[in-house]
Scaffold this motif. Sequence first.
Motif, PDB file in Angstrom:
ATOM      1  N   LYS A   1       0.840  -1.200   0.000  1.00  0.00           N
ATOM      2  CA  LYS A   1       0.000   0.000   0.000  1.00  0.00           C
ATOM      3  C   LYS A   1       0.879   1.255   0.000  1.00  0.00           C
ATOM      4  CE  LYS A   1      -1.874  -1.517   3.814  1.00  0.00           C
ATOM      5  NZ  LYS A   1      -1.481  -2.927   3.871  1.00  0.00           N
TER       6      LYS A   1
ATOM      7  N   PHE B   1      -1.925   5.706   7.923  1.00  0.00           N
ATOM      8  CA  PHE B   1      -1.372   4.442   8.423  1.00  0.00           C
ATOM      9  C   PHE B   1      -1.369   4.465   9.947  1.00  0.00           C
ATOM     10  CE2 PHE B   1       2.269   1.748   9.670  1.00  0.00           C
ATOM     11  CZ  PHE B   1       1.916   0.567   9.034  1.00  0.00           C
TER      12      PHE B   1
ATOM     13  N   ILE C   1       7.997  -1.690   6.358  1.00  0.00           N
ATOM     14  CA  ILE C   1       7.559  -0.353   5.969  1.00  0.00           C
ATOM     15  C   ILE C   1       8.718   0.420   5.347  1.00  0.00           C
ATOM     16  CG2 ILE C   1       6.688   1.864   6.844  1.00  0.00           C
ATOM     17  CD1 ILE C   1       5.405   0.225   9.150  1.00  0.00           C
TER      18      ILE C   1
ATOM     19  N   ALA D   1       3.688  -1.444   4.130  1.00  0.00           N
ATOM     20  CA  ALA D   1       3.255  -0.155   3.573  1.00  0.00           C
ATOM     21  C   ALA D   1       4.451   0.642   3.097  1.00  0.00           C
ATOM     22  CB  ALA D   1       2.480   0.649   4.620  1.00  0.00           C
TER      23      ALA D   1
END
Length: 430
Positions: free
Chosen positions: A4, A11, A266, A304
């Motif tokens: 994403k 987030f 991330i 993410a």
Amino acid sequence: MSMKLLKPEQFGLKREVEYGSPEQNAAVQQIVAAVKAEGDAALLRFTEQFDRVKLSSEQLRVTDEEIQAAYAQVDEAFLLAIREAADNIRRFHEKQLRNSWMDLAEDGTMLGQIMRPLKRVGVYVPGGKAAYPSSVLMNVIPAQVAGVPEIVMVTPPATGGTEGIDPYILVAAAEAGVKELYRVGGAQAVAALAYGTESIAPVDKICGPGNIYVALAKRSVYGVVDIDSIAGPSEIVVLADDSADPAYIAADLLSQAEHDEMASAILVTASEKLAQAVIAEVDSQLASLPRYEIAKASIEQYGAVLLVASLEEGIKVVNQLAPEHLEIMTVDPMSQLSYIENAGAIFLGPYSSEPVGDYFAGPNHIIPTNGTARFSSPVNVDDFLKKSSMILYSKQALLANGHKIMTLARHEGLEGHARAIEVRLNKEGQ
């Protein structure tokens, strides 16, 4: 499926701490209570129930012959690598060792701090989705450097499947110097270490990762013994600019995603070009990863790419996340280092890939997770030392300060404290 691409405000920067379901907590409490009450009988019963391995009390302890047989099953390259890794880990942790100290004042008062190792430490080595010989080194070596005389290791009886304990774990234990090793795992192993059974003497501290049942058991026995931490799923944050190689970043993100479906990976960057390139690389590299299903679930749920306005905003996001592992892949990573306030382990530059720290460099890979790097540290030698304050107060100091001590005691309403000083002052004519 792709990672994403989000703004930081989209987030959740903090993951919920996993305390287990009511059913899991109830099961752990039942197991711990049974082992505490019944000793070996409960330990063996739960081992048969959960691990499908039937043992007698005499079979709990791993023999020297089994460890020697394990050496014949591991390859020479592994043996050389783990020995060099152990040397690196030992050298790093030896630099952390602190000495006792004493300070003598002019009035004859002597104050100090006495450092002593814990007497007996229990190390839990898991055996679920994978076996981790490296975790043996990371738990055992700091305790040895601290001077702990008794280090006992427990591991499930079938980490190597139907063949028993994984031979690589046994060899790692032997190379680390473990002399006492038991084939028992789960919450029952934690309870045995905390309370003792006929076969396993109780310890002062329990260290090492495990599944949710192990984590809940450690939390349950904390206070009876010390524990290292309640470790959550692994996590990595990469802070990067346009100079970074997308292939390197993707590989490092996946190196953590493959640990567990709940692992977090991330990327934080101000470059949309890099963000899109990394997303594409993750998809490409994931397709051929042996632990595809695990890594895929991790990336979908907790992966993410956070697009920030600037590197400075990225640093703020990193400090909010307080990640277990932080990689800084920028033109000059050392210039960002001083602004990083919260991170368990920091990896600088394109060649400091997270697995370098996991296995070989020397720093400990047991690192605070779930934002707890805000206030806690990786496992280190201090975790295996206890400190005693030492006070030798001189007559001169007591005469000079006694009335001040009495004033403070009486202010708190503790007349007995004040009188313990007053009786001495009266004897000395003060």
